[in-house]
Design an enzyme around this catalytic site. Structure first.
Site, mmCIF file in Angstrom:
data_model
loop_
_atom_site.group_PDB
_atom_site.id
_atom_site.type_symbol
_atom_site.label_atom_id
_atom_site.label_comp_id
_atom_site.label_asym_id
_atom_site.label_seq_id
_atom_site.Cartn_x
_atom_site.Cartn_y
_atom_site.Cartn_z
ATOM 1 N N ASP A 166 0.769 -1.199 -0.032
ATOM 2 C CA ASP A 166 -0.044 -0.034 0.077
ATOM 3 C C ASP A 166 0.737 1.248 0.010
ATOM 4 O O ASP A 166 0.403 2.295 0.539
ATOM 5 C CB ASP A 166 -0.972 0.090 1.273
ATOM 6 C CG ASP A 166 -0.094 -0.127 2.452
ATOM 7 O OD1 ASP A 166 1.103 -0.375 2.471
ATOM 8 O OD2 ASP A 166 -1.107 -0.086 3.563
ATOM 9 N N ASP A 189 2.097 6.546 2.154
ATOM 10 C CA ASP A 189 1.606 5.442 2.938
ATOM 11 C C ASP A 189 -0.223 5.231 2.566
ATOM 12 O O ASP A 189 -0.716 6.289 3.199
ATOM 13 C CB ASP A 189 1.923 5.096 4.175
ATOM 14 C CG ASP A 189 1.008 4.236 4.892
ATOM 15 O OD1 ASP A 189 0.488 3.419 4.390
ATOM 16 O OD2 ASP A 189 1.108 4.140 6.180
ATOM 17 N N LYS A 194 6.128 2.932 16.563
ATOM 18 C CA LYS A 194 5.007 3.932 17.184
ATOM 19 C C LYS A 194 5.701 4.657 18.372
ATOM 20 O O LYS A 194 5.243 4.634 19.464
ATOM 21 C CB LYS A 194 3.632 3.240 17.439
ATOM 22 C CG LYS A 194 3.189 2.448 16.452
ATOM 23 C CD LYS A 194 1.870 2.764 15.863
ATOM 24 C CE LYS A 194 1.317 2.485 14.504
ATOM 25 N NZ LYS A 194 1.224 1.106 14.442
#
Ligand code: GTP
Length: 352
Positions: A108, A219, A159
């Site tokens: 993606d 993204d 993250k």
């Protein structure tokens, strides 16, 4: 050379569109997203492509022929249950095993990676794994990758919290693997390459390097990013698959669009489309194949998928309208994502 595209995810953040179509087949300026990746791979002679598929995997059968027409060999590697990013790579073992390094791509990502430079870098560094990196303003939603001055990866922080943001380079979703990496991943298990395999390889002391990509990178994981991908391609920010037109109206010759419609921005119209008189276009608008747009409609910054019918006097703003949708007359649709086959009655007002 071989390249694996990981496209087996559910694409939950892109519902409702991914309920009917896998993310990799959604249209970017009327061309399935996967064709942009095929073009990039072809450009760099990555001509054996393995598709790691799971969710709606059968849908990709037709893609094998599209690849063939482009001079690519395309193979499907099916997962009967989601195996995660590393599990998907291990599942393609029979296609990837051998002596040569191979590429892996998160399916993606829309980017103009220079695959030749990435591969040369991988070989020069004698790397076990090379990870493409990009610099972003806010890495908090991504996987931070820390390298030393030679590009050798020293740490991964998934993250990161604000106090952990000690770099701006994140994992760009393109990798070169030595074939031995396949042996690092347990078969038939759900394993994440970012969270499990890479940290494990680092712990084992094998050399991983980061190659920073400075070109276009997006993204395409959410509806907003999907819209951005369409509009960026329209603007020619990345020149793959769709060839940017210098004119502000780019209509397929099989379509019927009145010469005097008002376009204050840019309009792309696919095949066999009928647009009626008095239509006003503002900003960027993409109309898919086999659509109908009724009289006096106003459409602004929106994407309309295939086979959709829009009645007279409708106003559509900042929306994505799925395939085979019927919108009757006098509707006002703003900031909406309308699922495929939605039916919208006359005078509906929504999303204000
Ligand atoms: P979300 O559900 O919205 O998070 O989307 P996603 O399913 O696409 O997950 P994510 O964005 O994390 O995945 C990044 C890429 O890896 C996408 O191209 C996915 O299709 C692919 N991917 C994710 N999980 C799997 C898997 O289990 N198998 C395979 N083959 N690919 C996967």
């Amino acid at each position: 050379m071989k390249g694996l595209l990981l496209i087996g995810g559910f694409g939950t953040r892109m519902r409702p569109f991914t309920l009917t179509t896998p993310k990799a087949l959604l249209p970017v300026v009327n061309i399935p997203f996967i064709k942009y990746q095929f073009q990039l791979l072809k450009k760099y002679n990555v001509d054996e492509i393995i598709l790691g598929v799971g969710y709606k995997g059968e849908e990709f059968k037709k893609i094998v022929d599209i690849g063939k027409k482009m001079g690519l060999k395309v193979y499907l590697s099916y997962e009967s249950k989601p195996l995660g990013t590393a599990g998907g790579i291990r599942n393609a073992y029979k296609f990837l095993k051998g002596k040569e390094p191979f590429f892996v791509f998160n399916g993606d990502i829309l980017a103009d990676f220079n695959l030749e430079k990435i591969l040369n870098f991988h070989k020069e560094k004698n790397a076990y794994v090379t990870i493409g990196l990009v610099k972003v303003d806010n890495p908090s939603a991504f996987g931070l990758v820390i390298t030393d001055e030679n590009g050798k990866i020293t740490k991964f922080i998934e993250k990161p919290k604000s106090e952990e943001i000690i770099s701006d380079t994140i994992n760009a979703g393109v990798y070169v693997f030595q074939p031995e990496v396949l042996e690092e991943i347990p078969p038939d298990k759900n394993v994440s390459v970012e969270k499990e395999t890479f940290p494990q390889i680092l712990k084992e002391g094998k050399e991983m390097f980061g190659y920073v990509h400075y070109g276009y990178w997006l993204d395409v994981g959410t509806i907003d990013k999907f819209k951005k991908a369409n509009f960026d391609v329209l603007d020619g920010k990345i020149s793959l698959a769709y060839q940017k037109s210098e004119r502000n109206i780019d209509v397929d010759s099989s379509s019927n669009v009145p010469g005097d419609i008002s376009v204050d921005g840019k309009l792309v119209v696919g095949k066999n489309v009928m647009v009626k008189n008095g239509v006003k276009i503002k900003g960027k608008v993409i109309v898919g194949d086999d659509c109908f747009v009724g009289e006096n409609c106003e459409i602004e910054n929106s994407i309309i998928f295939r086979k959709t019918v829009i009645g007279n006097n409708c106003k559509i703003e900042n929306s994505i309208i799925g395939s085979e949708v019927i919108i009757k007359d006098n509707c006002y649709i703003k900031n909406m994502s309308l699922a495929d086959r939605s039916l919208i009655y006359d005078f509906t007002k929504s999303g204000e």
